[in-house]
Design a protein around this motif. Structure first.
Motif, PDB file in Angstrom:
ATOM      1  N   GLY A 146      93.586  11.448  94.325  1.00 20.83           N
ATOM      2  CA  GLY A 146      94.001  11.261  95.704  1.00 20.83           C
ATOM      3  C   GLY A 146      93.266  10.077  96.307  1.00 20.83           C
ATOM      4  O   GLY A 146      93.235   8.991  95.736  1.00 20.83           O
ATOM      5  N   LEU A 147      92.626  10.294  97.439  1.00 22.84           N
ATOM      6  CA  LEU A 147      91.875   9.221  98.095  1.00 22.84           C
ATOM      7  C   LEU A 147      90.423   9.154  97.635  1.00 22.84           C
ATOM      8  O   LEU A 147      89.677   8.284  98.089  1.00 22.84           O
ATOM      9  CB  LEU A 147      91.920   9.411  99.612  1.00 22.84           C
TER      10      LEU A 147
ATOM     11  N   THR B  14     100.729  16.872  96.736  1.00 21.02           N
ATOM     12  CA  THR B  14     100.828  15.583  97.415  1.00 21.02           C
ATOM     13  C   THR B  14      99.471  14.924  97.563  1.00 21.02           C
ATOM     14  O   THR B  14      99.309  13.725  97.322  1.00 21.02           O
ATOM     15  CB  THR B  14     101.476  15.762  98.798  1.00 21.02           C
ATOM     16  N   GLN B  15      98.477  15.706  97.926  1.00 28.69           N
ATOM     17  CA  GLN B  15      97.131  15.160  98.099  1.00 28.69           C
ATOM     18  C   GLN B  15      96.569  14.681  96.768  1.00 28.69           C
ATOM     19  O   GLN B  15      95.912  13.634  96.698  1.00 28.69           O
ATOM     20  CB  GLN B  15      96.213  16.223  98.697  1.00 28.69           C
TER      21      GLN B  15
ATOM     22  N   LEU C 275     100.132  12.067  95.072  1.00 32.55           N
ATOM     23  CA  LEU C 275     101.000  11.157  95.823  1.00 32.55           C
ATOM     24  C   LEU C 275     100.277  10.419  96.950  1.00 32.55           C
ATOM     25  O   LEU C 275     100.926   9.712  97.719  1.00 32.55           O
ATOM     26  CB  LEU C 275     102.202  11.928  96.396  1.00 32.55           C
ATOM     27  N   THR C 276      98.965  10.590  97.045  1.00 33.66           N
ATOM     28  CA  THR C 276      98.192   9.919  98.081  1.00 33.66           C
ATOM     29  C   THR C 276      97.346   8.828  97.439  1.00 33.66           C
ATOM     30  O   THR C 276      96.486   9.112  96.605  1.00 33.66           O
ATOM     31  CB  THR C 276      97.280  10.914  98.821  1.00 33.66           C
ATOM     32  N   SER C 277      97.601   7.576  97.815  1.00 34.20           N
ATOM     33  CA  SER C 277      96.894   6.450  97.188  1.00 34.20           C
ATOM     34  C   SER C 277      96.845   5.268  98.141  1.00 34.20           C
ATOM     35  O   SER C 277      97.809   5.024  98.878  1.00 34.20           O
ATOM     36  CB  SER C 277      97.608   6.047  95.888  1.00 34.20           C
ATOM     37  N   ARG C 278      95.744   4.526  98.096  1.00 34.17           N
ATOM     38  CA  ARG C 278      95.613   3.291  98.869  1.00 34.17           C
ATOM     39  C   ARG C 278      95.615   2.069  97.959  1.00 34.17           C
ATOM     40  O   ARG C 278      95.372   0.953  98.408  1.00 34.17           O
ATOM     41  CB  ARG C 278      94.317   3.314  99.694  1.00 34.17           C
TER      42      ARG C 278
ATOM     43  N   HIS D  77     106.332   8.399  95.037  1.00 31.36           N
ATOM     44  CA  HIS D  77     107.200   9.051  96.009  1.00 31.36           C
ATOM     45  C   HIS D  77     107.316  10.543  95.704  1.00 31.36           C
ATOM     46  O   HIS D  77     107.050  10.985  94.587  1.00 31.36           O
ATOM     47  CB  HIS D  77     108.600   8.423  96.001  1.00 31.36           C
ATOM     48  N   TRP D  78     107.729  11.305  96.728  1.00 36.47           N
ATOM     49  CA  TRP D  78     107.990  12.727  96.550  1.00 36.47           C
ATOM     50  C   TRP D  78     109.361  12.929  95.928  1.00 36.47           C
ATOM     51  O   TRP D  78     110.336  12.280  96.303  1.00 36.47           O
ATOM     52  CB  TRP D  78     107.934  13.458  97.890  1.00 36.47           C
TER      53      TRP D  78
ATOM     54  N   HIS E  27      88.891   4.373 102.853  1.00 33.54           N
ATOM     55  CA  HIS E  27      89.852   3.349 103.275  1.00 33.54           C
ATOM     56  C   HIS E  27      89.389   1.931 102.924  1.00 33.54           C
ATOM     57  O   HIS E  27      90.175   0.988 103.009  1.00 33.54           O
ATOM     58  CB  HIS E  27      90.134   3.470 104.776  1.00 33.54           C
TER      59      HIS E  27
END
Length: 243
Positions: free
Chosen positions: A58-59, A138-139, A142-145, A107-108, A39
């Protein structure tokens, strides 16, 4: 926890993963150096990390840290000096007349997922990414900070043919992942990179980061065909003699 050779930000720490099977070179084991906590990897930190050879999944922001192997070489293309060769120029004009591209926020979309599954099942069967698993997709994508966007490519009938996931950084774009219709005629993967190079130029960004080039991997050989490019050696970006 260990610190990387170059200090990026004192607030970040870096750890090395356990060994796992290499995705690119059969029979080899790999390790990754991961920036943590995730984070705290904001846009500014991420730009610096990309410049030092990291990638994002992903993250997780990581770079190879394999035992006794340095086959994965970060590669970036100079968008200001890049010139399409004859084959690339023909492909560019043909696809420009065939596909329309639009930028969208991350987006999904069920159509994206269906295309992704078709791509994985035909191009990378058995690699573990071809399962009908929306959570995994998604992980992974589509997962991003950080500042991430999608380029969607449609044919004249409005059918989705390709999607590119891109991270915008201070000095360029990092090409995260592209998937496309495996039954479509033409070299969609190559066109996706040509389009991203043009997109960088339109944004005034000097570099397109293509991830890791691996000389021994046929899957990665295409990256070196985009010239001029630089590779990261010993923490320094250099232009290889092959350019």
């Amino acid at each position: 926890m260990s610190k990387p050779s170059e200090s990026i930000f004192r607030r970040l720490q870096f750890y090395t993963t356990a060994a796992y099977p290499c995705s690119y070179l059969p029979g080899r084991m790999a390790r990754s150096e991961v920036a943590a906590p995730a984070h705290l990897v904001d846009d500014a930190a991420y730009s610096r990390l990309i410049e030092q050879g990291f990638r994002r999944s992903g993250l997780f922001t990581y770079r190879p840290a394999c035992d006794g192997c340095q086959a994965c070489i970060p590669l970036r293309v100079d968008t200001r000096r890049f010139q399409r060769d004859r084959t690339q120029q023909k492909l560019w004009h043909r696809m420009q007349a065939t596909l329309s591209a639009g930028i969208a926020p991350l987006h999904w979309d069920a159509r994206h997922f269906e295309l992704y599954l078709r791509y994985q099942r035909q191009r990378h069967p058995g690699a573990g990414m071809d399962q009908d698993d929306q959570a995994q997709y998604t992980q992974f994508l589509l997962t991003s900070r950080v500042h991430t966007e999608m380029a969607e490519f449609h044919d004249p009938d409005g059918t989705l043919r390709m999607v590119s996931i891109m991270d915008r950084i201070d000095h360029g774009i990092s090409a995260v992942y592209t998937f496309y219709d495996p039954d479509w005629h033409g070299s969609l993967g190559t066109y996706g990179i040509l389009w991203q190079l043009d997109y960088c130029r339109r944004l005034g960004l000097p570099w397109l980061y293509l991830g890791y080039w691996i000389e021994e991997s046929r899957k990665m050989a295409y990256k070196s065909r985009f010239r001029p490019h630089q590779i990261l050696r010993g923490g320094v970006w250099i232009e290889p003699a092959s350019n």
